[in-house]
Write an enzyme that holds these catalytic residues in place. Structure first.
Site, short mmCIF file in Angstrom:
data_model
loop_
_atom_site.label_atom_id
_atom_site.label_comp_id
_atom_site.label_asym_id
_atom_site.label_seq_id
_atom_site.Cartn_x
_atom_site.Cartn_y
_atom_site.Cartn_z
N TYR A 181 -11.47 5.43 2.62
CA TYR A 181 -12.46 5.17 3.65
C TYR A 181 -13.43 6.32 3.87
O TYR A 181 -14.37 6.18 4.66
CB TYR A 181 -11.75 4.74 4.94
CG TYR A 181 -11.28 3.30 4.80
CD1 TYR A 181 -12.03 2.24 5.31
CD2 TYR A 181 -10.13 3.00 4.09
CE1 TYR A 181 -11.64 0.93 5.13
CE2 TYR A 181 -9.72 1.69 3.90
CZ TYR A 181 -10.49 0.66 4.42
OH TYR A 181 -10.10 -0.65 4.22
N ALA A 232 -5.17 -1.70 -2.48
CA ALA A 232 -4.32 -1.05 -1.49
C ALA A 232 -5.21 -0.49 -0.38
O ALA A 232 -6.32 -0.02 -0.64
CB ALA A 232 -3.49 0.05 -2.12
N LYS A 233 -4.70 -0.54 0.85
CA LYS A 233 -5.50 -0.07 1.99
C LYS A 233 -5.15 1.39 2.25
O LYS A 233 -4.38 1.73 3.17
CB LYS A 233 -5.23 -0.96 3.21
CG LYS A 233 -6.32 -0.90 4.26
CD LYS A 233 -6.13 -2.02 5.28
CE LYS A 233 -7.14 -1.95 6.41
NZ LYS A 233 -8.52 -2.25 5.99
N ILE A 234 -5.70 2.25 1.42
CA ILE A 234 -5.41 3.68 1.43
C ILE A 234 -6.44 4.41 2.29
O ILE A 234 -7.65 4.22 2.13
CB ILE A 234 -5.42 4.24 -0.01
CG1 ILE A 234 -4.31 3.55 -0.85
CG2 ILE A 234 -5.24 5.75 -0.02
CD1 ILE A 234 -4.37 3.87 -2.33
N SER A 253 0.83 -1.21 0.00
CA SER A 253 0.00 0.00 0.00
C SER A 253 0.86 1.26 0.00
O SER A 253 0.55 2.24 -0.69
CB SER A 253 -0.94 -0.01 1.21
OG SER A 253 -1.85 -1.08 1.15
#
Length: 300
Positions: free
Chosen positions: A160, A154-156, A62
């Site tokens: 959120y 990807a945990k961007i 990420s």
């Protein structure tokens, strides 16, 4: 448990109150951060972190997806998490690694080539994430971020906002969670979970491409196949879930949470927690509680 809470910040422990950032931090203005959510469980052999290496590999991925040059290796970040859990004194906890573009005393969407990268690790107690044993879900008016507009797996952190808006939609209602569709009307995922359904003893889940590559999702697919279930990764509609025999969410925080209804329509007309869901949940619990030998756990 330690009376003082410490944050691992850029390679050293700092008292939580002193772990501060500048108001000129790039991530504060533009959402240019990445994070992980990891669980540590109390087991008979001590505290154990679930899928630590896989989480740190995704954390590294990420960071690179946002153009960051990771200041710490995957192994160094694994050790940072272990050290933070030890420092906390917690027997079970939720762990939050976070990397972000810091302060460069300038304003601009594009980070400078030498923009500082800040990294923290924090852990805190955590119980049940969703408020019920089985949950009632509403299909959100917001769609999952289009895959051609970002890097979906990807945990961007900025992603959120999409989840936050979907979650705000159910405030003050009887729903426990939102469900997001993709741009083509297929089921993508929950606000912070992947989704599965069961039909005729076979398990279905959304394929990668429009969703986060969930580490709990990977575990469930592996567990299901080891237990003899056929797992299909394919696109499907809301009606497929409503007409299924069972459905459930998966995620680090949510673990395995059965879904009772979607838009007030009970799954298979009754909304009971299904046999397959119970079976997968039991297998998952045996791993996380250290009852079954598994390389999924890293003991602290």
């Amino acid at each position: 448990m330690s009376e003082q809470v410490y944050i691992w910040q850029n390679g050293q422990f700092i008292e939580k109150e002193k772990a501060v950032v500048s108001v000129m931090t790039h991530a504060l203005h533009y959402g240019s951060a990445v994070f992980e959510g990891i669980r540590a469980y109390k087991t008979p052999k001590g505290t154990a972190i679930l899928k630590l290496k896989e989480h740190m590999q995704r954390f590294d991925y990420s960071m690179r997806a946002l153009g960051m040059n990771p200041p710490f290796s995957v192994d160094q970040m694994c050790q940072a998490v272990i050290d933070t859990v030890k420092k906390s004194g917690l027997e079970s906890c939720y762990i939050r690694p976070l990397a972000f573009y810091g302060d460069k005393q300038s304003v601009g969407v594009l980070p400078k080539p030498d923009h500082p990268i800040e990294v923290i690790v924090w852990c805190l107690p955590m119980g049940r994430y969703l408020a019920a044993e089985s949950v009632d879900v509403m299909v959100s008016k917001y769609i999952r971020i289009h895959p051609q507009s970002t890097i979906c797996d990807a945990k961007i952190s900025g992603h959120y906002v999409n989840s936050m808006l979907a979650s705000m939609q159910i405030r003050g209602t009887d729903y426990h969670e939102s469900l997001l569709l993709d741009a083509d009307g297929n089921v993508a995922e929950g606000a912070a979970q992947n989704i599965f359904y069961v039909k005729n003893n076979e398990i279905f889940t959304t394929p990668l491409g429009t969703i986060l590559d969930g580490i709990t999702r990977r575990m469930i697919i592996q567990i299901a196949k080891e237990q003899g279930y056929t797992v299909h990764e394919q696109y499907f509609k809301v009606e497929d879930i409503i007409n299924a025999d069972e459905a459930f969410f998966s995620g680090t925080a949510a673990e395995i949470t059965p879904i009772r209804s979607i838009d007030d329509k009970k799954i298979a007309g009754h909304g009971e927690i299904g046999r397959v869901t119970k079976h997968i949940k039991q297998c998952f619990s045996e791993i996380t509680q250290g009852m079954k030998a598994s390389d999924a756990l890293t003991y602290v």
